[in-house]
Design a protein around this motif. Structure first.
Motif, mmCIF file in Angstrom:
data_model
loop_
_atom_site.group_PDB
_atom_site.id
_atom_site.type_symbol
_atom_site.label_atom_id
_atom_site.label_comp_id
_atom_site.label_asym_id
_atom_site.label_seq_id
_atom_site.Cartn_x
_atom_site.Cartn_y
_atom_site.Cartn_z
ATOM 1 N N LEU A 1 0.988 -1.423 0.115
ATOM 2 C CA LEU A 1 0.046 -0.017 -0.014
ATOM 3 C C LEU A 1 0.794 1.199 0.047
ATOM 4 O O LEU A 1 2.136 1.120 0.378
ATOM 5 C CB LEU A 1 -1.077 0.068 1.210
ATOM 6 N N PHE A 2 0.287 2.381 -0.257
ATOM 7 C CA PHE A 2 1.061 3.526 -0.569
ATOM 8 C C PHE A 2 0.397 4.909 -0.100
ATOM 9 O O PHE A 2 -0.788 5.008 -0.379
ATOM 10 C CB PHE A 2 1.409 3.787 -2.158
ATOM 11 N N LEU A 3 1.352 5.838 0.346
ATOM 12 C CA LEU A 3 0.816 6.968 0.992
ATOM 13 C C LEU A 3 1.343 8.169 0.262
ATOM 14 O O LEU A 3 2.875 8.121 0.402
ATOM 15 C CB LEU A 3 0.844 7.321 2.494
ATOM 16 N N TRP A 47 10.069 3.323 -0.048
ATOM 17 C CA TRP A 47 10.298 4.906 -0.250
ATOM 18 C C TRP A 47 10.013 5.466 -1.680
ATOM 19 O O TRP A 47 10.708 4.950 -2.497
ATOM 20 C CB TRP A 47 11.647 5.412 0.342
ATOM 21 N N ASN A 48 8.737 6.068 -1.803
ATOM 22 C CA ASN A 48 8.412 6.933 -2.908
ATOM 23 C C ASN A 48 9.081 8.262 -3.071
ATOM 24 O O ASN A 48 8.846 9.032 -2.321
ATOM 25 C CB ASN A 48 7.029 6.935 -3.111
ATOM 26 N N ILE A 49 10.358 8.187 -3.583
ATOM 27 C CA ILE A 49 11.164 9.391 -3.700
ATOM 28 C C ILE A 49 10.734 10.390 -4.639
ATOM 29 O O ILE A 49 10.484 10.159 -5.896
ATOM 30 C CB ILE A 49 12.481 8.808 -4.428
ATOM 31 N N THR A 99 3.477 5.715 -12.302
ATOM 32 C CA THR A 99 3.137 6.593 -13.315
ATOM 33 C C THR A 99 1.824 6.808 -13.760
ATOM 34 O O THR A 99 1.096 5.992 -13.394
ATOM 35 C CB THR A 99 4.190 6.097 -14.736
ATOM 36 N N ALA A 100 1.523 7.939 -14.246
ATOM 37 C CA ALA A 100 0.021 8.387 -14.709
ATOM 38 C C ALA A 100 0.301 8.305 -16.132
ATOM 39 O O ALA A 100 1.047 8.908 -16.926
ATOM 40 C CB ALA A 100 -0.336 9.615 -14.243
ATOM 41 N N GLN A 101 -0.618 7.204 -16.831
ATOM 42 C CA GLN A 101 -0.657 7.146 -18.249
ATOM 43 C C GLN A 101 -2.211 7.184 -18.755
ATOM 44 O O GLN A 101 -2.824 6.444 -18.196
ATOM 45 C CB GLN A 101 0.000 5.774 -18.564
ATOM 46 N N PHE A 139 -0.132 -2.531 -11.356
ATOM 47 C CA PHE A 139 -0.897 -1.165 -11.293
ATOM 48 C C PHE A 139 -1.207 -0.802 -9.636
ATOM 49 O O PHE A 139 -1.062 -1.397 -8.927
ATOM 50 C CB PHE A 139 -2.621 -1.682 -11.858
ATOM 51 N N ASN A 140 -1.066 0.375 -9.870
ATOM 52 C CA ASN A 140 -1.537 1.155 -8.712
ATOM 53 C C ASN A 140 -3.074 1.618 -8.837
ATOM 54 O O ASN A 140 -3.494 2.009 -9.524
ATOM 55 C CB ASN A 140 -0.708 2.751 -9.032
ATOM 56 N N ILE A 141 -3.560 0.971 -7.553
ATOM 57 C CA ILE A 141 -5.018 0.929 -7.578
ATOM 58 C C ILE A 141 -5.376 2.094 -6.861
ATOM 59 O O ILE A 141 -5.090 2.266 -5.793
ATOM 60 C CB ILE A 141 -5.608 -0.666 -7.085
#
Ligand SMILES: Cc1cc2nc3c(=O)[nH]c(=O)nc-3n(C[C@H](O)[C@H](O)[C@H](O)COP(=O)(O)O)c2cc1C
Ligand SMILES: Cc1cc2nc3c(=O)[nH]c(=O)nc-3n(C[C@H](O)[C@H](O)[C@H](O)COP(=O)(O)O)c2cc1C
Lengths: 456, 456
Positions: free
Chosen positions: B52-54, B121-123, B234-236, B387-389
Motif C-alpha cells: 500500500l502507498f501514501l 520509499w516513494n522518492i 506513473t500516470a498514463q 497497477f497502482n489501484i
C-alpha cells in the motif's frame, strides 16, 4: 488525597548500566527488537506509570565494540508502542539543532493523533561534533547559540501547532465546504534560524501540542525550561542539590509569568533492587565486574578533554580541569561529574563504575522499601515532583520496580492505583491543555476548546 | 505459472475522487483517523496486494474549504499500520528536497526493522513554492536542480544504509565485545548538496534498505528512475503512451547497466466499479455531480499558469499554453493534462471532471470483468508490470476491488491467491536484496548476506 508522584520509565536497550548487555539474561539485539520494547511499555503500563521515554542523538557513538549500538528512531518506535498500549504517555527526544520545524512539528502532531493525546517531546539541543558532522557542519554550534536556536524552534513549532484552530472543520457535505479558511493561521515566520511560511498540514491535535519536556540544567538550559518546559528531566546526585535545582526552576518559571505548578521536575534514579540489601549489593557487584574499565576511562578522558592515557585508574581526577564556561557540549553534566568525583573523593576506577551505572544520574542500591523511602523523601522534601526511573537492567529491573516498589508507593498513598478513564499525557501530569494563541488573542480569557480531532 | 501481476493500493483519505468526501457513506475526518487506515490496510491485505502507498507533500494545500485537508505524516502512519498488518508492503512518499539524508535514512531503516522488511520509499523532489517556503526558501529550486539533489541524496542514503555490514555484531558477552568496528563504514560524504560524515545509528535492515520507488515521468525523472528506482509509479492515459513509457524505461534501465526486470512499472488506475455498466455509470455521475467546478477551474488555471477567471467552463483549453520546458513544477503531469484535453477535445468542464476523478491518472468505469480486462490487457501488452489501484471512494472502492476484481485476476492465473510464507516487500516484487557496496567492493560476486537483524 496527598500530592501525587509522577513516574516516567526511561527505557534504554538492555538497561542503563553500560554492562547490562553482558548479563546472561540480556538479549544483545534487544535495542532493535520491537517486541522487547512492547514488553517494556506494557510492564510500565501495568505499573500505571505516567509515561515512558526514549533518549536520542542523531549519530553513532564512536565504537560499536563497547556495547549495543544503534537504535530504532524514537518517533518510529513510539508510534509502534502507541498501538500496543492504551494509557501510558510516550515521550521522544528530538533535536532542535538537526531538524526542521515543519517536519518535526508534523511528526509530533501525527503521533499525538495516533496515540490519542499521549505524545511528549524531550527537547534537546544535541551536544557534540559527531552529530554536527552528520548535518553539514564541521563542529557543534556554540552552546548559547544552540539554545537561541532552540527557542526560535519552539516559537515556530507552537505557531505551526496553532495554525489550525480547534474548530476549523465544518464538514458541510451539502454545501461542499469542508473547513473554514479564516481559522487557518499560517506562521509567516522569518527569524534568525528559520523561515516558515505556511500552516501545518495536520489539524490541531488532542493535546494541542505534545507535552514539552526539557533536560538541560545549565544556565541557558534552565532559562529555556522556565520559558517553555512543562516537565524537566534532570540528573542530581544529592538531595541538597536537587532541592536547590527544584526551588530555582520553580522560581524562574514564576518569574517568567507561568504557574510554577505547570513545570514538573523529575530527577533520574537508577534503582539497583534486591529483596535484601545483600542481594542488591550482589547485583551491583556483578554489574560492576562486567564494566570494561578502559572503555570508561576513554570516555571520561574525552568528556574532561584530556589526552588519551592521561588518567590513572587508581588515582583521583587531576587538578586544573576546564571550568563549565569552557565546555560547549553538555555543560551541567560536565560539572556534575567533576563535583561528584571531588565530593566523594572517588578514584577514576570508582568514578567509571558510578558513571557506568547511571551516566551521572543518582544510583541507589537497596531493597524495595529503601528505594521507596528515597523516592518518598525527595518527593516530600521539595526535590522532585516525580522521578525518571532508569532500571539498570531491562526488562528485569523494570519488572522488579513495578512489582515491588510501586505497590509500596501506592500503599503510602503517593501513587495512583489505576489509570481510570483515558486521559491525555498532559492531563496525567496535571497540566492544562494549551489554548490556541490565535484564539486567545481574539478572545482573551476564553477557555481552551476541546480537540477538534475526534478521539473516540 | 504465467507472469504475475503486482498490485499496489494507493490510499487517499475518503478516496481519489475529489468529491468523495461528500458522499453520505464518507467520514470527513477519515484522513486523520488511524482506524480508517487500519481498515483499508487490512482490506488490501485480504486482497493479497503487494503493498500500500501514501502520497505526501510538506505543505497545506491552499484552501481547507474545498475538501479534507491535512493528513497524518506518512512514516508515522505506516509505522502504526506495520503493527496492524503482517504481509503487505508499506510505501511512504518522502521528499529529497526537504529532508536531511541522515534523518530520513534512519526513519526508513527503522520502519524496515519494525515492519520486518516491508518498507518502501516513494522518492519525490516536491514541486511547488508552497513547500519551499516552509523550509526557508522563497521559491522552489529548479526542476533539474531538484533531480540533481535527489541523486546525491540517494547516493548518501545508500552509503548510510550500507554503513553497517550485515555481520557487524558479534555479541561476545564473555569478552565484552559487542560489534566489529572494522565492519562500520562512515560515509565521509562531501558533495554539492550534502555533507554527511558518520555511520548511521541503525544496523543494516532486513531489506538492506527500503524498496526504492520513483514517480516522476519527465526526462530528468526517467533518467533518475533508470539509475535508482526498483518500482515506478506513473500516470498514463492511453495504452499506446503506457507501452512506449514502459519500453523506454526498461531500455534506459538496461543502458544504465541494470537488469530491466529489476524495475517494475506500475501505472495508476481509478476504477469506478458497478455490478452492471449502468450502475458503474451511475456512481460516476453521482461523483461528478458533487464536484465544485469553480475549485477545479481555479486549480487548473494555477497549473496552466493562467490568470484567475481566464478559462471558459464550456470552452476548450486556450491556445498558446507554456511548453513543458517552461514548467519547473511537475513537468510530465502538466504535459499529460494538456494532451488529454486536446486529444479528447474536452471542454474545461469535462477536463475538470476527469481530473477530479484521478488527477491525470487513467479513470475507468465499468464492471469487475471490464476492470480486470483492462488491467489484463495493459499487463499482457507491455504497458505494465502491475497497477497502482486508486479507488475513487474509500473504503468502499477498495472493498469492491478486493471482493470482485481480485478473484477474477486470480481465476485468470494473473495474481497470487495467498501470501504464503512471510516475505520482504522486495521479495514480493521479485527483486533481489541489495548487496552491501562495501562487501561487494571487497569480494566481488559475493552473494548478498541475509539480514543481520533477526526478524523472527
Ligand atoms: C534524563 C535526561 C535525558 C537526556 N536525554 C538526552 C537525549 O536523549 N539526547 C541528548 O542529546 N541529550 C539528552 N540529555 C542531555 C541534555 O539535553 C543536556 O544536553 C545535558 O543535560 C546538558 O545540558 P546543559 O548543556 O544545558 O547543561 C538528557 C538529560 C537528562 C537529564
Ligand atoms: C502515482 C503517483 C504518485 C505520486 N505521489 C507524489 C507525492 O506523494 N508527492 C509528490 O510530491 N509528488 C508525487 N507524485 C508526482 C511525481 O513525484 C512528480 O512530481 C510528477 O509526476 C512530475 O514529475 P516530473 O516533474 O518528473 O514529470 C506522484 C506521481 C505519481 C504518478
Amino acid at each position: 488525597m496527598p500530592r501525587q508522584l509522577h513516574l516516567n520509565a526511561f527505557l534504554m536497550n538492555t538497561g542503563h548500566h553500560e554492562a547490562s548487555w553482558r548479563l546472561p539474561e540480556s538479549d544483545p539485539y534487544a535495542h532493535v527488537d520491537l517486541d522487547h520494547h512492547v514488553r517494556l511499555a506494557r510492564t510500565a503500563e501495568r505499573g500505571t506509570f505516567d509515561s515512558l521515554f526514549l533518549a536520542d542523538g542523531p549519530q553513532l557513538w564512536s565504537s560499536v565494540a563497547q556495547r549495543p549500538a544503534g537504535a530504532l528512531e524514537p518517533l518510529t518506535l513510539l508510534t509502534a508502542l502507541a498501538t500496543a498500549t492504551e494509557h501510558i504517555g510516550l515521550i521522544a527526544t528530538a533535536s532542535t539543532s538537526y531538524n526542521s520545524p515543519y517536519n518535526l512539528a508534523r511528526k509530533f502532531a501525527s503521533l499525538d493523533i495516533v496515540s490519542k493525546g499521549r505524545a511528549g517531546w524531550n527537547i534537546v539541543t544535541t551536544a557534540g561534533a559527531g552529530a554536527a558532522r552528520n548535518f553539514g557542519l564541521d563542529a557543534e554550534p556554540a552552546h548559547a547559540e544552540r539554545y537561541a536556536c532552540a527557542a526560535e524552534f519552539l516559537d515556530v513549532a507552537r505557531l505551526l501547532w496553532d495554525s489550525w484552530e480547534d474548530d476549523t472543520v465544518v464538514a458541510d457535505k451539502a454545501a461542499g465546504v469542508w473547513g473554514d479558511d479564516a481559522r487557518i493561521h499560517p506562521p509567516r515566520h522569518r527569524g534568525t534560524y528559520f523561515r516558515v511560511e505556511g500552516a501545518l498540514n495536520v489539524p490541531r491535535t488532542p493535546q494541542g501540542y505534545p507535552l514539552l519536556v526539557q533536560a538541560g540544567s545549565s544556565e541557558d538550559g534552565k532559562r529555556f525550561a522556565a520559558r517553555y518546559a512543562e516537565a524537566v528531566f534532570t540528573a542530581q546526585q544529592t538531595l541538597a542539590d536537587a532541592r536547590s535545582f527544584y526551588a530555582d526552576l520553580k522560581a524562574r518559571t514564576a518569574r517568567a509569568g507561568r504557574d510554577p505548578d505547570h513545570i514538573k521536575v523529575l530527577p533520574g534514579i537508577v534503582p539497583v533492587i534486591g529483596s535484601t540489601e545483600a542481594e542488591a549489593r550482589r547485583l551491583e557487584r556483578v554489574l560492576e565486574e562486567h564494566i570494561v574499565h578502559e572503555h570508561g576511562v576513554g570516555r571520561l578522558e574525552e568528556l574532561l578533554r584530556l589526552a588519551p592515557g592521561t588518567l590513572d585508574l587508581d588515582g583521583p581526577l587531576p587538578d586544573g580541569l576546564p571550568s563549565e564556561d569552557e565546555i560547549e557540549g553538555a555543560k551541567s553534566r560536565y560539572t556534575l561529574i567533576v563535583e561528584l568525583a571531588r565530593r566523594e573523593r572517588l578514584t577514576v576506577r570508582q568514578l567509571v563504575a558510578r558513571l557506568g551505572g547511571g551516566r551521572g544520574h543518582l544510583t541507589f542500591t537497596g531493597t524495595p522499601e529503601q528505594v521507596a523511602d528515597t523516592i518518598g523523601r525527595w518527593f516530600a522534601e521539595g526535590a522532585a515532583d516525580g522521578f525518571n526511573i532508569m532500571p539498570p537492567v531491562l526488562p528485569s529491573g523494570l519488572e522488579t520496580f513495578v512489582d515491588e516498589v510501586v505497590p509500596i508507593l501506592r500503599a503510602r498513598g503517593l501513587f495512583r492505583t489505576e489509570y481510570g478513564p483515558r486521559r491525555t499525557l498532559r492531563e496525567r501530569y496535571g497540566l492544562p491543555r494549551p489554548a490556541n494563541q490565535h484564539v486567545t488573542a481574539r478572545t482573551p480569557g476564553a477557555a481552551p476548546a476541546a480537540a477538534l480531532v475526534r478521539h473516540p
